[in-house]
Design an enzyme around this catalytic site. Structure first.
Site, PDB file in Angstrom:
ATOM      1  N   ASN A  63      56.008 -13.501  61.090  1.00  0.00           N
ATOM      2  CA  ASN A  63      55.912 -13.032  62.477  1.00  0.00           C
ATOM      3  C   ASN A  63      56.877 -11.858  62.601  1.00  0.00           C
ATOM      4  OD1 ASN A  63      56.029 -12.627  65.212  1.00  0.00           O
ATOM      5  ND2 ASN A  63      56.958 -14.617  65.706  1.00  0.00           N
ATOM      6  N   TRP A  64      56.322 -10.663  62.623  1.00  0.00           N
ATOM      7  CA  TRP A  64      57.176  -9.469  62.606  1.00  0.00           C
ATOM      8  C   TRP A  64      57.758  -9.143  63.980  1.00  0.00           C
ATOM      9  CZ3 TRP A  64      53.750  -5.663  59.188  1.00  0.00           C
ATOM     10  CH2 TRP A  64      53.594  -6.242  57.911  1.00  0.00           C
ATOM     11  N   LYS A  65      57.353  -9.879  64.990  1.00  0.00           N
ATOM     12  CA  LYS A  65      57.857  -9.669  66.359  1.00  0.00           C
ATOM     13  C   LYS A  65      57.783  -8.180  66.724  1.00  0.00           C
ATOM     14  CE  LYS A  65      60.405 -13.915  65.949  1.00  0.00           C
ATOM     15  NZ  LYS A  65      61.547 -14.736  66.298  1.00  0.00           N
ATOM     16  N   HIS A 100      54.420 -19.150  71.337  1.00  0.00           N
ATOM     17  CA  HIS A 100      55.737 -18.921  70.737  1.00  0.00           C
ATOM     18  C   HIS A 100      56.826 -19.108  71.798  1.00  0.00           C
ATOM     19  CE1 HIS A 100      59.126 -16.972  68.799  1.00  0.00           C
ATOM     20  NE2 HIS A 100      58.496 -17.180  67.661  1.00  0.00           N
ATOM     21  N   GLU A 154      59.378 -17.486  72.437  1.00  0.00           N
ATOM     22  CA  GLU A 154      59.754 -16.249  73.152  1.00  0.00           C
ATOM     23  C   GLU A 154      58.760 -15.965  74.276  1.00  0.00           C
ATOM     24  OE1 GLU A 154      60.175 -13.808  69.643  1.00  0.00           O
ATOM     25  OE2 GLU A 154      61.862 -15.079  69.068  1.00  0.00           O
ATOM     26  N   GLU A 209      58.602 -25.169  65.808  1.00  0.00           N
ATOM     27  CA  GLU A 209      59.712 -24.223  65.780  1.00  0.00           C
ATOM     28  C   GLU A 209      60.776 -24.651  66.792  1.00  0.00           C
ATOM     29  OE1 GLU A 209      58.448 -20.142  64.213  1.00  0.00           O
ATOM     30  OE2 GLU A 209      57.884 -20.176  66.303  1.00  0.00           O
ATOM     31  N   GLY A 237      65.896 -17.469  64.894  1.00  0.00           N
ATOM     32  CA  GLY A 237      66.728 -16.275  64.913  1.00  0.00           C
ATOM     33  C   GLY A 237      68.212 -16.577  64.961  1.00  0.00           C
ATOM     34  N   SER A 251      64.475 -19.806  61.226  1.00  0.00           N
ATOM     35  CA  SER A 251      65.428 -19.422  60.176  1.00  0.00           C
ATOM     36  C   SER A 251      65.011 -19.884  58.777  1.00  0.00           C
ATOM     37  CB  SER A 251      66.841 -19.908  60.521  1.00  0.00           C
ATOM     38  OG  SER A 251      67.276 -19.312  61.741  1.00  0.00           O
ATOM     39  N   GLY A 300      60.268 -15.434  60.770  1.00  0.00           N
ATOM     40  CA  GLY A 300      60.570 -14.246  61.564  1.00  0.00           C
ATOM     41  C   GLY A 300      61.386 -13.254  60.760  1.00  0.00           C
ATOM     42  N   GLY A 301      62.705 -13.281  60.948  1.00  0.00           N
ATOM     43  CA  GLY A 301      63.588 -12.295  60.337  1.00  0.00           C
ATOM     44  C   GLY A 301      63.372 -12.099  58.844  1.00  0.00           C
TER      45      GLY A 301
HETATM   46  P1  PGA Z   1      63.146 -16.673  62.556  1.00  0.00           P
HETATM   47  O1  PGA Z   1      61.904 -16.663  63.579  1.00  0.00           O
HETATM   48  O2  PGA Z   1      62.576 -16.977  61.185  1.00  0.00           O
HETATM   49  O3  PGA Z   1      63.749 -15.299  62.634  1.00  0.00           O
HETATM   50  O4  PGA Z   1      64.066 -17.749  63.000  1.00  0.00           O
HETATM   51  C1  PGA Z   1      60.860 -17.579  63.465  1.00  0.00           C
HETATM   52  C2  PGA Z   1      59.854 -17.385  64.576  1.00  0.00           C
HETATM   53  O5  PGA Z   1      60.248 -17.039  65.695  1.00  0.00           O
HETATM   54  O6  PGA Z   1      58.639 -17.539  64.363  1.00  0.00           O
END
Ligand code: PGA
Length: 258
Positions: A10-12, A98, A100, A170, A176, A216, A237-238
């Site tokens: 997930n490149w956000k 998600h 967010e 998640e 994050g 993470s 994500g990251g």
């Molecule tokens: P993260 O994000 O790996 O940076 O914790 C995961 C996500 O939000 O899907």
């Protein structure tokens, strides 16, 4: 058990078109050795979807996903993108629910359920995210929250669409933050989700449901998470923004014998 590992990035809100294209190409190259064992997904921003779709070869184990969509098929919804438009671009799926979206944009269980139904009806795969906050976990309410999120969406998924639904657990406190759920914490919730799906769908549907862990995930912790029997991959994500690191996560999944 025949569930394949699914590891999606997930490149956000990162990467312009050129950087998205380069990252997609690097991921395709770096994960080639694992391609027959692990389904790999990439979810760039809307503006980069066409470039990433052009870059990623058509292959059943390579998926391009959007990060959002709007449930109406078309109309006066300034600034929104329908699932039909996402599908028309050649995308395979979409991430919905998600944390967010839930927390920053106020998306409710009911709205997310509408989105999931519309995306599945448009023929897309859906990565449906659930998870509790730190406050909720510390108050012992993890399953109350995650179970509610699951119950808001899964009963409405028609049998014919079930194979296109992926659940991503998640925990919000792990996203994050660098603070990963322990394999035992993740496995416990994944098992509760699968057991609930036996009741909501049936045993066969639950046995086939892909449940990703997110929060993470990185090269250093992927192997121990993927060793858990109910963890079928990751939503990353990251660590998905670096092709070499992401490829190590894919390789960790490919190394697990199931
Ligand atoms: P993260 O994000 O790996 O940076 O914790 C995961 C996500 O939000 O899907």
């Amino acid at each position: 058990m025949s569930r394949k590992f699914h590891v999606y990035g997930n490149w956000k809100m990162h990467n312009n078109v050129a950087a998205s294209r380069a990252l997609a190409q690097a991921v395709v190259d770096a994960t080639a050795a694992a391609r027959d064992r692990v389904v790999t997904g990439m979810a760039p921003v809307f503006l980069s979807l066409a470039a990433v779709r052009d870059t990623v070869p058509a292959h059943p184990h390579l998926k391009v996903l959007a990060q959002n969509g709007y449930p109406a098929p078309k109309g006066a919804f300034t600034g929104e993108v329908s699932f039909a438009l996402i599908q028309d671009l050649g995308c395979d799926g979409v991430i919905l629910g998600h944390s967010e979206r839930r927390q920053i944009f106020g998306e409710t269980d009911a709205f997310i359920a509408q989105k999931v139904q519309a995306a599945l009806a448009a023929g897309l795969e859906v990565v449906f995210c659930v998870g509790e906050t730190l406050e909720e976990r510390e108050a012992g309410r993890t399953w109350e929250v995650v179970g509610r999120q699951i119950d808001a969406v899964l009963p409405g998924v028609a049998p014919a669409a079930r194979a296109r639904l992926i659940v991503a657990y998640e925990p919000v406190w792990a996203i994050g933050t660098g603070r990963t759920a322990t394999p035992a914490q993740a496995q416990e919730v994944h098992k509760l989700i699968r057991d609930r799906v036996v009741e909501l769908w049936d045993a066969a549907g639950a046995a086939e449901l892909i449940i990703q862990y997110g929060g993470s995930v990185k090269a250093e912790n992927a192997a121990e998470l993927f060793a858990c029997p109910d963890i079928d991959g990751g939503l990353v994500g990251g660590a998905a923004l670096d092709a070499a690191g992401f490829a190590k996560i894919i390789a960790a999944a490919a190394a697990v014998l199931r």
